[in-house]
Design a protein around this motif. Structure first.
Motif, PDB file in Angstrom:
ATOM      1  N   ASP A 258     -60.026  28.660  76.775  1.00  9.83           N
ATOM      2  CA  ASP A 258     -61.005  28.716  75.692  1.00  9.83           C
ATOM      3  C   ASP A 258     -60.604  27.701  74.625  1.00  9.83           C
ATOM      4  O   ASP A 258     -59.637  27.889  73.896  1.00  9.83           O
ATOM      5  CB  ASP A 258     -61.051  30.128  75.107  1.00  9.83           C
ATOM      6  CG  ASP A 258     -62.081  30.255  73.982  1.00  9.83           C
ATOM      7  OD1 ASP A 258     -62.865  29.300  73.786  1.00  9.83           O
ATOM      8  OD2 ASP A 258     -62.092  31.304  73.292  1.00  9.83           O
ATOM      9  N   SER A 260     -62.686  26.623  72.208  1.00  7.33           N
ATOM     10  CA  SER A 260     -63.570  26.714  71.050  1.00  7.33           C
ATOM     11  C   SER A 260     -62.769  27.071  69.807  1.00  7.33           C
ATOM     12  O   SER A 260     -61.611  27.489  69.885  1.00  7.33           O
ATOM     13  CB  SER A 260     -64.641  27.776  71.298  1.00  7.33           C
ATOM     14  OG  SER A 260     -64.051  29.048  71.514  1.00  7.33           O
ATOM     15  N   GLY A 261     -63.382  26.918  68.676  1.00 11.43           N
ATOM     16  CA  GLY A 261     -62.721  27.266  67.422  1.00 11.43           C
ATOM     17  C   GLY A 261     -62.044  26.072  66.780  1.00 11.43           C
ATOM     18  O   GLY A 261     -62.088  24.944  67.292  1.00 11.43           O
ATOM     19  N   GLU A 262     -61.403  26.327  65.646  1.00 10.19           N
ATOM     20  CA  GLU A 262     -60.762  25.254  64.898  1.00 10.19           C
ATOM     21  C   GLU A 262     -59.490  24.783  65.597  1.00 10.19           C
ATOM     22  O   GLU A 262     -58.893  25.492  66.398  1.00 10.19           O
ATOM     23  CB  GLU A 262     -60.436  25.734  63.482  1.00 10.19           C
ATOM     24  CG  GLU A 262     -59.481  26.919  63.432  1.00 10.19           C
ATOM     25  CD  GLU A 262     -59.190  27.347  62.005  1.00 10.19           C
ATOM     26  OE1 GLU A 262     -58.560  26.563  61.275  1.00 10.19           O
ATOM     27  OE2 GLU A 262     -59.605  28.460  61.641  1.00 10.19           O
ATOM     28  N   THR A 264     -55.864  24.231  66.049  1.00  8.40           N
ATOM     29  CA  THR A 264     -54.623  24.846  65.599  1.00  8.40           C
ATOM     30  C   THR A 264     -53.496  24.419  66.519  1.00  8.40           C
ATOM     31  O   THR A 264     -53.717  23.795  67.566  1.00  8.40           O
ATOM     32  CB  THR A 264     -54.732  26.377  65.607  1.00  8.40           C
ATOM     33  OG1 THR A 264     -54.961  26.806  66.967  1.00  8.40           O
ATOM     34  CG2 THR A 264     -55.879  26.855  64.723  1.00  8.40           C
ATOM     35  N   THR A 266     -51.779  26.390  68.336  1.00  9.14           N
ATOM     36  CA  THR A 266     -51.969  27.126  69.587  1.00  9.14           C
ATOM     37  C   THR A 266     -52.976  26.433  70.489  1.00  9.14           C
ATOM     38  O   THR A 266     -52.775  26.339  71.712  1.00  9.14           O
ATOM     39  CB  THR A 266     -52.434  28.557  69.283  1.00  9.14           C
ATOM     40  OG1 THR A 266     -51.454  29.214  68.476  1.00  9.14           O
ATOM     41  CG2 THR A 266     -52.625  29.347  70.574  1.00  9.14           C
ATOM     42  N   LEU A 267     -54.063  25.933  69.912  1.00  6.24           N
ATOM     43  CA  LEU A 267     -55.079  25.228  70.697  1.00  6.24           C
ATOM     44  C   LEU A 267     -54.509  23.949  71.299  1.00  6.24           C
ATOM     45  O   LEU A 267     -54.742  23.646  72.477  1.00  6.24           O
ATOM     46  CB  LEU A 267     -56.292  24.916  69.827  1.00  6.24           C
ATOM     47  CG  LEU A 267     -57.445  24.194  70.525  1.00  6.24           C
ATOM     48  CD1 LEU A 267     -58.040  25.062  71.630  1.00  6.24           C
ATOM     49  CD2 LEU A 267     -58.530  23.798  69.528  1.00  6.24           C
TER      50      LEU A 267
END
Length: 530
Positions: A258, A260-262, A264, A266-267
């Motif tokens: 996943d 999606s999202g801002e 970070t 972790t991303l």
């Protein structure tokens, strides 16, 4: 005298560089990070099992554990340091990691990698050896296998080398049976390569000396199986339980993640890990092609042998990396890929493909550092401290101060208060389901063979457990703790009879500072609540 010393240094330059360089780099890594973090579960199991082994108990027979080798290694360092504390455990792991780095560094030297390339690869490997630190034995063994395959390929006609390979395989199996299996797979890959070269006259002596070496290396376990009463039966039970040891997790390819999202940390880690799951098999596939291509044209040089050896060592460990494909398992099983990548980078540079060489080195390094660095114990501490200063606690473990996750520290502090509050001895404690580190922290003996409750057990097994805790006064319980958020692995489902018994005989007590996720129970009426 100076001339003699210089001659010795020149003659043994590669080995001296590898030993001193590894000790220096691993020493720096250890000095920076040893005081940060402590896991009550997996790291706690390693510490507890090492303590009990040091005290004369037998792994597998007297308590739940992996194969005995790593615990005897840690016990050696407990003896040297005069302490069985966490620091000595981590020192033992760092020393084993240094051994793996030494042989890999020596292989890179013999393969002709330039000094700067060797150093860059060694630095990355030291970073890799920093996490997961309780799995440094796995990581180091992958590097040892890498060098073993390399020197065996260099000396296919030397029976001594096959014997050394066999001894190392036996010792690896003594540390972990899965490692013995991966070493044997790498051995057969070399055998297939000998068929490819049509050097079949070497097959019989190679197999015979390898088998003799395996017998010699595995002899400590064989002697335990023959002479230690009850060990054979316990070992066979542990073999039958291997299939339940590890729950599979899908490989985290980018398209499965996943994103999606801002943006970070972790991303970014997720993206890097997904890329790594593609990059490492590609490195192995490309490396094997280079190796076989050079072999087909004639006798390959040491550089191509190193590339082939790193790939042959790494391919079996893909099972370890991708069967339960979380970061921890990928991190402990993929180090040969970095040796292969730097070997391939130098190969490309030597063939006037410097752009490709630099690109490969940078992509490998940046990808690796991106998902590894944030998980280093020291970096985790800094991130936690930055995000929430109260999320980390200082705690004395032995005579050293550690900085660990607040929840873990609160659990230990709560148990200590409860023991004082209820006048409970250190060997009158039960901690479940994932708290073997609690026993190790208090230098206590678990009341039963099982002290890490991961799987569903039979009714008879649970009844035996209930009998064993007849003198237990204090119980630490985390009823909602589980693996992978699976309801069926919560202790009320895996040990239903034991949990029923605990709630019938023991009563909950209030302890100041105890985390909400745990329960402390005591059966004594004299125990007061604060």
């Amino acid at each position: 005298m100076l001339i003699l010393i210089k001659q010795i240094f020149v003659k043994n330059r590669a080995s001296i560089e590898a030993v001193l360089g590894s000790i220096f780099l691993c020493g720096i890594g250890f000095a920076i990070q040893w005081r940060y973090g402590f896991g009550l579960a997996d790291e706690g199991l390693l510490w507890y099992a090492s303590q009990r082994t040091f005290l004369g108990e037998i792994p597998i027979l007297d308590f739940y554990s992996y194969d005995p080798g790593r615990y005897y290694w840690a016990s050696l360092f407990f003896y040297i340091t005069g302490s069985d504390d966490l620091f000595s455990l981590l020192l033992a792991g760092a020393a084993f990691g240094s051994m793996g780095l030494t042989v890999a560094w020596y292989a890179m030297s013999k393969a002709g990698l330039p000094w700067k390339t060797r150093l860059a690869c060694a630095v990355l490997l030291v970073i890799a050896l920093g996490f997961p630190r309780h799995k440094v034995y796995e990581q180091s063994l992958t590097l040892i296998l890498c060098s073993l395959v390399f020197f065996t390929l260099v000396n296919l006609d030397k029976t001594r080398q096959w014997f050394i390979f066999g001894v190392s395989t036996g010792l690896a199996a003594f540390i972990g049976r899965n490692h013995g299996f991966y070493f044997v797979v790498a051995f057969f890959l070399i055998i297939f390569y000998m068929f490819y070269l049509n050097r079949r006259t070497l097959l019989f002596p190679a197999i015979a000396w390898f088998a003799a070496g395996v017998f010699a290396g595995y002899s400590p376990m064989l002697m335990m199986l023959v002479f230690q009463q009850g060990f054979f039966s316990a070992f066979m039970d542990s073999l039958l339980a291997v299939s339940t040891w590890q729950l599979p997790i899908p490989i985290p390819f980018i398209w499965r993640s996943d994103l999606s999202g801002e943006i970070t940390v972790t991303l970014i880690q997720t993206v890097a890990l997904g890329m790594t799951c593609i990059l490492i098999p590609l490195i192995y596939a490309t490396g094997i092609c280079i190796f076989l291509s050079k072999s087909k044209r004639g006798i390959p040089n040491n550089l191509s042998l190193l590339i082939g050896a790193s790939c042959a060592a790494g391919i079996p460990y893909l099972h370890q990396a991708f069967d339960r494909a979380d970061f921890s398992h990928i991190a402990q099983a993929t180090l040969p890929a970095y040796v292969a990548a730097f070997g391939m980078s130098h190969y490309l540079s030597s063939n006037n493909k410097k752009t490709l060489s630099i690109t490969l080195a940078y992509i490998t390094s940046i990808t690796m550092l991106t998902f590894w660095i944030p998980n280093e114990p020291g970096i985790i501490y800094l991130r936690q401290k930055s995000n929430d200063p109260d999320s980390v606690s200082a705690i004395d473990i032995g005579d050293k101060k550690f900085y660990i996750d607040k929840y873990q520290a609160d659990v230990l502090f709560a148990v200590k208060r409860a023991m004082q509050q209820c006048n409970t001895g250190r060997n009158e404690l039960l901690a479940a389901p994932h708290f073997p580190g609690v026993y190790a922290f208090f230098n206590a003996k678990a009341p039963f063979w099982e002290m890490y409750y991961l799987y569903k057990r039979s009714d008879q097994f649970q009844r035996d457990h209930i009998k064993a805790i007849s003198k237990t006064k204090l119980i630490l319980l985390s009823p909602e703790a589980t693996i992978d958020d699976l309801e069926n692995l919560k202790i009320r489902n895996t040990y239903s009879l034991l949990v029923q018994y605990i709630h019938q005989k023991y009563k909950k007590i209030a302890v100041v500072g105890a985390p909400d996720k745990i329960q402390l129970l005591n059966y004594s009426e004299a125990c007061s609540s604060e």
